[in-house]
Design an enzyme around this catalytic site. Structure first.
Site, PDB file in Angstrom:
ATOM      1  N   THR A 221       7.289 -19.890   1.436  1.00 22.30           N
ATOM      2  CA  THR A 221       6.408 -19.703   2.583  1.00 22.30           C
ATOM      3  C   THR A 221       6.959 -20.386   3.828  1.00 22.30           C
ATOM      4  OG1 THR A 221       4.199 -20.265   3.451  1.00 22.30           O
ATOM      5  CG2 THR A 221       5.102 -21.728   1.796  1.00 22.30           C
ATOM      6  N   ASP A 222       6.531 -19.910   5.006  1.00 28.77           N
ATOM      7  CA  ASP A 222       6.907 -20.575   6.256  1.00 28.77           C
ATOM      8  C   ASP A 222       6.169 -21.894   6.445  1.00 28.77           C
ATOM      9  OD1 ASP A 222       4.367 -19.536   6.779  1.00 28.77           O
ATOM     10  OD2 ASP A 222       4.952 -18.484   8.611  1.00 28.77           O
ATOM     11  N   GLU A 223       5.127 -22.136   5.668  1.00 31.13           N
ATOM     12  CA  GLU A 223       4.335 -23.355   5.861  1.00 31.13           C
ATOM     13  C   GLU A 223       5.112 -24.619   5.527  1.00 31.13           C
ATOM     14  OE1 GLU A 223       0.222 -23.350   4.786  1.00 31.13           O
ATOM     15  OE2 GLU A 223       0.161 -21.156   4.672  1.00 31.13           O
TER      16      GLU A 223
ATOM     17  N   LYS B 143       5.073 -26.422  -2.251  1.00 29.37           N
ATOM     18  CA  LYS B 143       6.052 -25.341  -2.091  1.00 29.37           C
ATOM     19  C   LYS B 143       7.379 -25.894  -1.581  1.00 29.37           C
ATOM     20  CE  LYS B 143       5.879 -21.544  -2.646  1.00 29.37           C
ATOM     21  NZ  LYS B 143       6.254 -20.757  -3.864  1.00 29.37           N
TER      22      LYS B 143
ATOM     23  N   TYR C 221      -0.665 -27.870  -0.368  1.00 24.18           N
ATOM     24  CA  TYR C 221      -0.030 -26.599  -0.743  1.00 24.18           C
ATOM     25  C   TYR C 221       1.404 -26.538  -0.230  1.00 24.18           C
ATOM     26  CZ  TYR C 221       1.493 -21.799  -0.009  1.00 24.18           C
ATOM     27  OH  TYR C 221       2.241 -20.649   0.049  1.00 24.18           O
TER      28      TYR C 221
END
Length: 354
Positions: A132-134, A162, A158
């Site tokens: 993810t970009d997060e 990741k 989260y």
């Protein structure tokens, strides 16, 4: 044959459905079937010998070893993850177990499998990790979009889990030589999206006459990527990506959340107007912002376009119209997922009845 983990969830299911439609290669689908893993997503593949479904956990090493030995896949695509930021804030342990510990067990099993291969089979094997970009943190209004070299600064449990999984994947390449690929995507939307996320929640609540909860001022900016475009990018990276590389996948569609909500309301007003003639925007309800809410994400997807020739096929306008129409056309799927816990959970945590 390929092994796909987490493929009863939103993105994984779309990937498997597209794969079976476009290829004659068999898919082994391993999914734990947590609340967001929905067998109904794969109902159209029932009885199809090209799709082998196995219910199980990526943290189950014995199961992984058995599947890899029995099916000897040429590639593993890892979608398996806990992915809802709000849930990670209120209960981070599941995220650590799946996203960190589970990824570790999967990597260990795949490393052993890859080590048993010889010749062209070993040379051609790939492990593709979907992220993810997060993991990159948050951007200011004038900051350049995330690139593959942006430092990791995750801000939620989260995104931290990741990020940890991404680092493990990278380490297994540099330490053991495993042929890994990593993709970091922006916000996905489209068919089969579990309605705890923004777009499907707005559609489902609007049609039910319920409040449309918008966090804070609604000006959090995200880059929106139609899920089938994401799936095509993953297929392309699996096919031609350089081993050990990361590819950012984005839709080139930066939009604030409130604009997304207003667009959904406008499309529903066009496709299925309210019986009382009132606009769906009258249901918008601003609720307390979530803790540590990142203000802006934006993906620079130049590398995957430059090296692999990939770019999204859908504009946001075409993709969101297809998405709203899909939900209108699939009330049975919506009714099925509504039987779960998401409505109670959202109301309990944020004071907005879903």
């Amino acid at each position: 044959m390929i092994l796909v983990t987490g493929a009863a969830g939103f993105i994984g299911a779309n990937f498997v459905l597209d794969w079976v439609e476009q290829s004659d290669e068999t898919v082994v689908n391993l999914d734990k079937l947590t609340y967001a893993g929905n067998p109904e997503n794969l109902a159209s593949l029932q009885g199809n010998p090209q799709h082998i479904f196995v219910q199980g956990d990526i943290g189950d090493r014995a199961l992984l070893d058995r599947l890899l030995t029995e099916h000897r896949p040429r590639a593993v695509v890892n979608f398996a993850a806990e992915s809802h930021v709000d849930r990670s804030i209120h209960g981070p342990e599941d995220f650590i177990q799946t996203n960190v510990v589970g990824t570790f067990h999967l990597l260990e099993a795949v490393r052993a499998h890859w080590g048993s291969l010889e010749g062209a089979d070993k040379e051609g094997f790939r492990f593709l990790h979907v992220s993810t970009d997060e993991v990159y943190g948050t951007l200011g209004p004038g900051d350049a979009p995330f690139t593959e070299t942006t430092p990791y600064t995750p801000n939620s449990p989260y995104s931290a889990t990741k990020a940890a999984s991404d680092h493990l994947v990278r380490a297994y390449h540099h330490t053991y030589g495993m042929p890994v690929l990593t993709t970091n995507c922006s916000n996905n939307y489209g068919p089969y999206h579990f309605p705890e996320k923004l777009i499907p929640l707005m559609i489902v609540n609007a049609l039910a006459g319920k409040p449309l909860p918008v966090y804070g001022d609604g000006m959090q900016v995200r880059d929106w990527l139609f899920v089938k475009d994401h799936c095509s990018a993953i297929r392309r990276v699996l096919e031609a990506g350089r081993v050990g590389e990361t590819y950012n996948v984005g839709g080139w569609n930066e939009k604030p959340n409130i604009e997304i909500v207003n667009t959904v309301c406008a499309l529903l007003g066009e496709m299925r107007p309210r019986a009382d003639g009132q606009p769906y925007t009258s249901q918008i309800t601003y609720v307390k912002d979530r803790p540590g809410h990142d203000r802006r994400y934006a993906i620079d997807a130049s590398k995957i376009h430059r090296e692999l020739g990939w770019k999204p096929a859908e504009t946001f306008e075409s993709g969101i119209r297809k998405t709203v129409q899909w939900y209108l056309d699939h009330p049975d799927w919506v009714a099925h997922v509504q039987s779960g816990d998401y409505r109670h959970w959202i109301g309990q945590q944020y004071g907005a009845t879903a």
